[in-house]
Design an enzyme around this catalytic site. Structure first.
Site, PDB file in Angstrom:
ATOM      1  N   SER A   1       0.863  -1.172   0.000  1.00 20.15           N
ATOM      2  CA  SER A   1       0.000   0.000   0.000  1.00 20.15           C
ATOM      3  C   SER A   1       0.904   1.226   0.000  1.00 20.15           C
ATOM      4  CB  SER A   1      -0.900   0.020   1.240  1.00 20.15           C
ATOM      5  OG  SER A   1      -1.602   1.248   1.339  1.00 20.15           O
TER       6      SER A   1
ATOM      7  N   LYS B   1     -10.708  -5.252 -12.797  1.00 20.68           N
ATOM      8  CA  LYS B   1     -11.462  -4.615 -13.860  1.00 20.68           C
ATOM      9  C   LYS B   1     -11.833  -3.184 -13.454  1.00 20.68           C
ATOM     10  CE  LYS B   1     -15.472  -4.652 -11.637  1.00 20.68           C
ATOM     11  NZ  LYS B   1     -16.105  -3.397 -11.204  1.00 20.68           N
TER      12      LYS B   1
END
Length: 345
Positions: A53, A114
């Site tokens: 992260s 996606k």
């Protein structure tokens, strides 16, 4: 004349537990990353070895919760790890291209959530980078890896529908004001998060549209609120797709042909029923499966593991050309509706 089938086909999807075990790194620590890790951990033999992260504290918290050995404070650190075979990119949409570049430049096979990118140009760049480096890459559009959609694929390939003239698909979901989908700076609005599903189905069945007619309505948050589009295929077939943030809709899909109609009750993009009804009426055929929702995310991970182990650079279930073609249609929808995203040229 083709006879209406007596039964629907069984899915040919291999047992995910039999997929070769690979070592995975996860880029991003949000909602979808959590569900991906849970599902893959429960239903496959894949190993998660690192998570990254931009904030090291978020990476460490995620690693602690899911028992992942390495927490990385940058995406570059994870991509450089020697114990990572595949990078799963689960960041916000606006970071997909940069994260894919980092992973592929580091020699890692890559699965990108996606949509693959913000537009067809970015998606084409990702596909080119993967091909040049001889690495596997796929869009994590989990719908096309589900057993439900293997049944759909077999029905379409069998010709049981006859000539397919119509695809109807929609996805509507209400979101509260603090959700990232309402943030313009993160490419919010329904198209990328929700609209990818109905548009991908229509393009998959009908092919790249020869013409598009689209309309949009704005949302008070400053993003697009809903979009409707009519797609005309080269052979005259038509697809109608709709997506909205204003309300919950059935989120169903229909593929209609001259001999039969294939119905996917909502939510059509998740595990669920497949219904085939003969033209003119008659008793339908129905295949039912457990509605396990996002606990089925593991099917895409198993497909990646099989492809990588077999030396394939793309999945035949969702090749990158299909991802690019879908985004090209979305680009035209956005052009007509005046929808732009941050960072686009």
């Amino acid at each position: 004349m083709r006879i209406f089938p007596t039964a629907l086909p069984a899915p040919r999807t291999p047992d995910p537990m039999e997929a070769p075990a690979l070592r995975w790194g996860v880029v991003g620590t949000g909602w979808i990353a959590e569900r991906f890790v849970r599902s893959v951990r429960c239903h496959t033999r894949q190993h998660f070895t690192a998570v990254a992260s931009r904030a090291a504290s978020r990476a460490r918290d995620f690693a602690d919760r899911y028992g992942i050995p390495h927490a990385c404070g940058s995406y570059q650190e994870l991509a450089a790890a020697t114990d990572v075979d595949v990078v799963y990119i689960a960041t916000e949409h606006t970071a997909h291209l940069d994260c894919a570049r980092i992973a592929l430049d580091a020699g890692k096979h890559t699965l990108v959530e996606k949509p693959l990118a913000l537009n067809a140009s970015q998606a084409s760049e990702i596909a080119r980078l993967a091909a040049e480096r001889g690495l596997f890459c796929a869009e994590a559009l989990w719908t096309f890896f589900l057993p439900r959609f293997d049944v759909v694929r077999q029905i379409l390939d069998s010709g049981a529908l006859g000539d397919v003239h119509t695809v109807l698909a929609e996805y509507g979901e209400h979101f509260t004001g603090d959700h990232r989908i309402l943030r313009p700076d993160l490419a919010g609005g329904p198209l990328l998060d929700l609209g990818t599903y109905p548009l991908s189905l229509a393009v998959q069945v009908l092919g790249a549209p020869a013409a598009v007619l689209a309309y949009a309505e704005p949302h008070p948050a400053g993003v697009t609120g809903q979009v409707s589009a009519l797609l005309r295929a080269a052979d005259g077939g038509q697809g109608i797709v709709h997506t909205t943030l204003f309300s919950d809709t059935p989120t169903a899909a229909t593929i209609a042909g001259s001999r039969a109609t294939l119905s996917l009750p909502g939510p059509f993009y998740q595990p669920g029923d497949v219904v085939l009804t003969p033209a003119g009426g008659g008793a339908p055929l129905t295949r039912t499966e457990p509605r396990i929702a996002h606990d089925a995310l593991h099917f895409e991970a198993a497909e990646v593991a099989r492809c990588v182990s077999a030396g394939l650079l793309q999945s035949p279930l969702r090749p990158l050309v299909d991802s690019v073609t879908t985004l090209r249609a979305m680009d035209e929808i956005r052009r007509q509706c005046g929808i732009t995203f941050p960072g686009e040229t």
